[in-house]
Design a protein around this motif. Structure first.
Motif, short mmCIF file in Angstrom:
data_model
loop_
_atom_site.label_atom_id
_atom_site.label_comp_id
_atom_site.label_asym_id
_atom_site.label_seq_id
_atom_site.Cartn_x
_atom_site.Cartn_y
_atom_site.Cartn_z
N PRO A 28 -45.11 6.09 -15.77
CA PRO A 28 -44.41 6.48 -14.53
C PRO A 28 -44.04 7.96 -14.49
N VAL A 29 -43.75 8.55 -15.66
CA VAL A 29 -43.35 9.97 -15.63
C VAL A 29 -44.54 10.85 -15.28
N GLN A 30 -45.70 10.57 -15.90
CA GLN A 30 -46.89 11.34 -15.56
C GLN A 30 -47.17 11.20 -14.06
N ASP A 31 -47.00 9.97 -13.54
CA ASP A 31 -47.26 9.74 -12.11
C ASP A 31 -46.31 10.54 -11.23
N VAL A 32 -45.02 10.49 -11.51
CA VAL A 32 -44.10 11.22 -10.61
C VAL A 32 -44.30 12.72 -10.72
N PHE A 33 -44.64 13.21 -11.91
CA PHE A 33 -44.92 14.65 -12.03
C PHE A 33 -46.16 15.02 -11.22
N ALA A 34 -47.22 14.24 -11.35
CA ALA A 34 -48.45 14.52 -10.60
C ALA A 34 -48.18 14.46 -9.10
N GLU A 35 -47.50 13.40 -8.68
CA GLU A 35 -47.19 13.26 -7.25
C GLU A 35 -46.32 14.43 -6.77
N GLY A 94 -37.98 13.09 -10.44
CA GLY A 94 -38.88 12.09 -11.01
C GLY A 94 -38.33 11.52 -12.31
N LEU A 95 -37.77 12.38 -13.15
CA LEU A 95 -37.17 11.89 -14.40
C LEU A 95 -35.97 10.99 -14.11
N LEU A 96 -35.15 11.39 -13.15
CA LEU A 96 -33.97 10.58 -12.81
C LEU A 96 -34.38 9.22 -12.27
N LYS A 97 -35.34 9.23 -11.35
CA LYS A 97 -35.80 7.95 -10.77
C LYS A 97 -36.39 7.04 -11.85
N THR A 98 -37.13 7.65 -12.76
CA THR A 98 -37.72 6.87 -13.84
C THR A 98 -36.63 6.25 -14.71
N LEU A 99 -35.61 7.02 -15.05
CA LEU A 99 -34.53 6.48 -15.88
C LEU A 99 -33.78 5.36 -15.16
N ILE A 100 -33.57 5.52 -13.87
CA ILE A 100 -32.87 4.48 -13.10
C ILE A 100 -33.69 3.19 -13.11
N ASP A 101 -35.00 3.35 -13.07
CA ASP A 101 -35.88 2.17 -13.06
C ASP A 101 -36.00 1.53 -14.44
N ILE A 102 -36.26 2.35 -15.45
CA ILE A 102 -36.57 1.76 -16.75
C ILE A 102 -35.35 1.55 -17.64
N ALA A 146 -29.07 12.52 -3.26
CA ALA A 146 -28.86 11.22 -2.59
C ALA A 146 -30.15 10.75 -1.92
N GLU A 147 -30.80 11.68 -1.23
CA GLU A 147 -32.01 11.32 -0.48
C GLU A 147 -33.19 11.04 -1.41
N GLN A 148 -33.45 12.00 -2.30
CA GLN A 148 -34.69 11.94 -3.08
C GLN A 148 -34.61 10.95 -4.24
N VAL A 149 -33.44 10.79 -4.83
CA VAL A 149 -33.33 9.93 -6.01
C VAL A 149 -32.84 8.53 -5.63
N TRP A 150 -31.89 8.47 -4.71
CA TRP A 150 -31.27 7.18 -4.39
C TRP A 150 -31.71 6.61 -3.05
N GLY A 151 -32.50 7.37 -2.31
CA GLY A 151 -32.97 6.86 -1.01
C GLY A 151 -31.87 6.70 0.01
N VAL A 152 -30.80 7.48 -0.12
CA VAL A 152 -29.69 7.43 0.84
C VAL A 152 -29.96 8.47 1.93
N HIS A 153 -30.22 8.02 3.14
CA HIS A 153 -30.60 8.96 4.20
C HIS A 153 -29.59 9.00 5.36
N ASP A 154 -28.63 8.06 5.37
CA ASP A 154 -27.70 8.00 6.50
C ASP A 154 -26.40 8.75 6.21
N GLY A 155 -25.82 9.29 7.25
CA GLY A 155 -24.52 9.94 7.14
C GLY A 155 -24.62 11.45 7.02
N SER A 156 -23.45 12.07 6.98
CA SER A 156 -23.39 13.53 6.80
C SER A 156 -23.76 13.89 5.37
#
Lengths: 385, 385
Positions: A209-216, B217-225, B306-316
């Motif tokens: 997943p890390v290689q993927d997010v970096f590439a993306e 990307g690293l943050l999202k990966t850590l949240i997932d794995i 908030a937007e890029q890592v957590w997908g929070v798009h609503d609000g100020s």
């Protein structure tokens, strides 16, 4: 994730005005041969800046390294080094000058016929002269990797080699040096970097997943900044991001632990060797056709690419994949790089010579599954007409 | 993008069973001191595997390097090296053992009082013994950087140093070695890596889109794995991704050309030094309060996060920022790391000693704007109760 080894000791010195750092980066007692391409290095003042930064060091010049650097040219530099006794090389230019300098650095120390460096893919290399680079063109990533591609004019062969000893000791990346580049070189650079990422990303899911997010992330960045780099050539931040993105696209990082493809490059190399197209033009022509040809094997990753890079979430995996391929083609065209052989006045009659040359060069089992035979390559070329 | 220099020569050797590569990676004639922590290195068989891979080389052992490695312990290793004449070090363990080995490597060659290595932040270091690492715990990134944090027990001081000479020559990352780790170490490792990324990312927008997408990307990966690494300890691919993510979180890459914060670490170090909390626990406590305290300056980047890592798009922007901070706290709690001082039985009475120590250690102008005074740090600690 597959097992891997990652090693990259090149020091990147990044920012406006950093050429003065040459004085710190190159040993005081070094006798330096500066290698460069055409007259632009002189006209833009970069060469003067470099010479000034080198201070009292003994220096020599070797100009005239062409795009798709030629063996026949480079062995003259090897001779000059042997005769005049340089012990440090400095490449000033883009990927062709740097690739050429890598070959020269390895050839100076090489026993026997230096073409063997290329026929062995680097396996026979044992050492190289130390060298650094001043990058003026963001595209190939050669400034931070150990790869080099050289063309032998006499046989129209384009061959690559890799060796740990040809990592640049340092590379100076000054985004301002890109301000004066012709638009075509920016167009080509963006497409080249984009396809470098694709060759390491667009295969099949490999639990990385890390290689993927970096590439993306690199792809999304190029899609965003590529057109801006053309539209506003003096925007420092855009050019800085382009320069760093192109370096990261091929410094080994995103390719660790994952399958890689590189078939588009191999088919593209033949187009350059036989018909003189720019490297990036060949990639823009081959990639979309290759992705369609390999749709069954690449569908899962193409659907991921569609979602993560292009925001395409509707439809079946196949529909998403096809839409992403079309968006890729449109992006290349938006970058002013045409994507059909016919756009370059090449027709049906080029197909058999290309296949013959591909076969002669041993490119008969390409791609991440090694299943792209000359027959399949022919279909890809035909689909690219 | 700010100007930067990036240099990282550590060779990563990644994958199951890679400890056998020690025989290739360490010179045949080296006399090797193996440094490790507690008895787990012996019990799990890793130490035996290492000794076997080293073959006929002369080796010695130095065990007992504790979490938050102590100066008082490490100078004993320096003495042993001087007496027994080792010329290569091998760290087998996690970040504490590797940080400790870096200090030992630098101290052996150091003239004068070796504590000066730390009070000078590394500025006085001139060279170090060569060393490699066998990583058993994904967390700190020490396996691929030039930093080290050491605690002096006598004065309860936790100090860091950095120097190019203490990049490991190689690090072996075998994900299987993490299968037997206690859950608490995985929890801590995920939080540690997460906050490493945040310290380099969560400042203010700096026109560095590649650094941003890599960090996100690293943050999202850590949240997932992260939760999966706890739930299925023997899932090789999850542990492999965790190991590589933690390394990339602090190998210098995502921090180039951008402002950095590190105030959470500095406030956390005092909590460890004075009250013995795990490093990751201190980060999980301090980060959410720090982000709220610095909301005005960090709001733009928090909204992006908030937007890029957590997908929070609503609000100020402010609403998105606050929601992202709350989601961050929830993530730490989901990783089984508590986020309040009261969860560790610490109350109001710890605040003044922490501020005193922070001040004594010169941590009086922290953060990307150097504007976090002891008064503001006090508010952050109070908000963390």
């Amino acid at each position: 994730m597959n097992n891997f080894e990652f090693y990259n000791p090149t020091r990147i010195v990044f920012g406006e005005g950093k050429i003065v750092e040459l004085n710190r980066l190159i040993p005081k007692e070094a006798k330096v041969l500066i290698l460069f391409g055409g007259e632009s290095a002189r006209k833009t003042g970069t060469l003067d800046e470099v010479e000034k930064a080198l201070g009292h060091r003994q220096i020599g010049l070797f100009g005239g390294i062409e795009a798709n650097p030629r063996y026949e040219t480079l062995i003259k530099a090897v001779e000059q080094i042997k005769q005049e006794g340089y012990d440090y090389l400095l490449a000033v230019g883009g990927g062709s000058v740097i690739d050429g300098t890598k070959f020269v650095a390895a050839a100076v120390n090489f026993e026997g016929d230096s073409w063997d460096i290329l026929t062995s893919g680097g396996a026979k290399v044992t050492s190289a002269l130390p060298f650094g680079t001043v990058l003026t063109l963001p595209a190939t990533g050669s400034e931070m990797n150990k790869g080099s591609v050289i063309t032998r004019e006499a046989t129209q062969s384009k061959r690559a080699f890799m060796h740990d000893s040809v990592y640049p000791q340092f590379s100076i990346l000054d985004p301002v040096k890109t301000f004066t580049l012709p638009p075509r070189q920016i167009s080509n650079g963006v497409v080249d970097a984009f396809v470098h990422v694709m060759e390491q990303y667009l295969t099949y899911p490999a639990n990385a997943p890390v290689q993927d997010v970096f590439a993306e992330g690199l792809l999304k960045t190029l899609i965003d900044i590529g057109p801006k780099a053309l539209a506003t050539p003096h925007d420092y931040d855009i050019r800085a991001s382009l320069m760093w993105t192109a370096t990261l696209a091929l410094n080994g990082l995103i390719g660790v632990g994952v399958p890689q493809d590189w078939s588009t490059h191999m088919l593209g190399h033949e187009l350059t060797a036989l018909y003189g197209l720019d490297h990036a033009q060949t990639l823009a022509i081959v990639l979309p056709s290759m992705l369609i040809e390999k749709l069954p094997q690449k569908q899962a990753k193409l659907a991921q690419y569609a979602e993560q890079v292009w925001g395409v979430h509707d439809g079946s995996d196949k529909q998403k994949a096809l839409q992403a391929i079309e968006l890729t083609r449109e992006f290349f065209e938006r970058m002013q790089v045409k994507t059909r052989l016919s756009d370059y006045n090449l027709g049906q009659d080029v197909i058999e010579p290309l296949i013959e040359s591909l076969t002669k060069n041993g490119m008969t089992a390409l791609g991440e599954h090694h299943d792209i035979t000359p027959e399949i390559s022919r279909r890809v070329y035909v689909a690219s007409l």
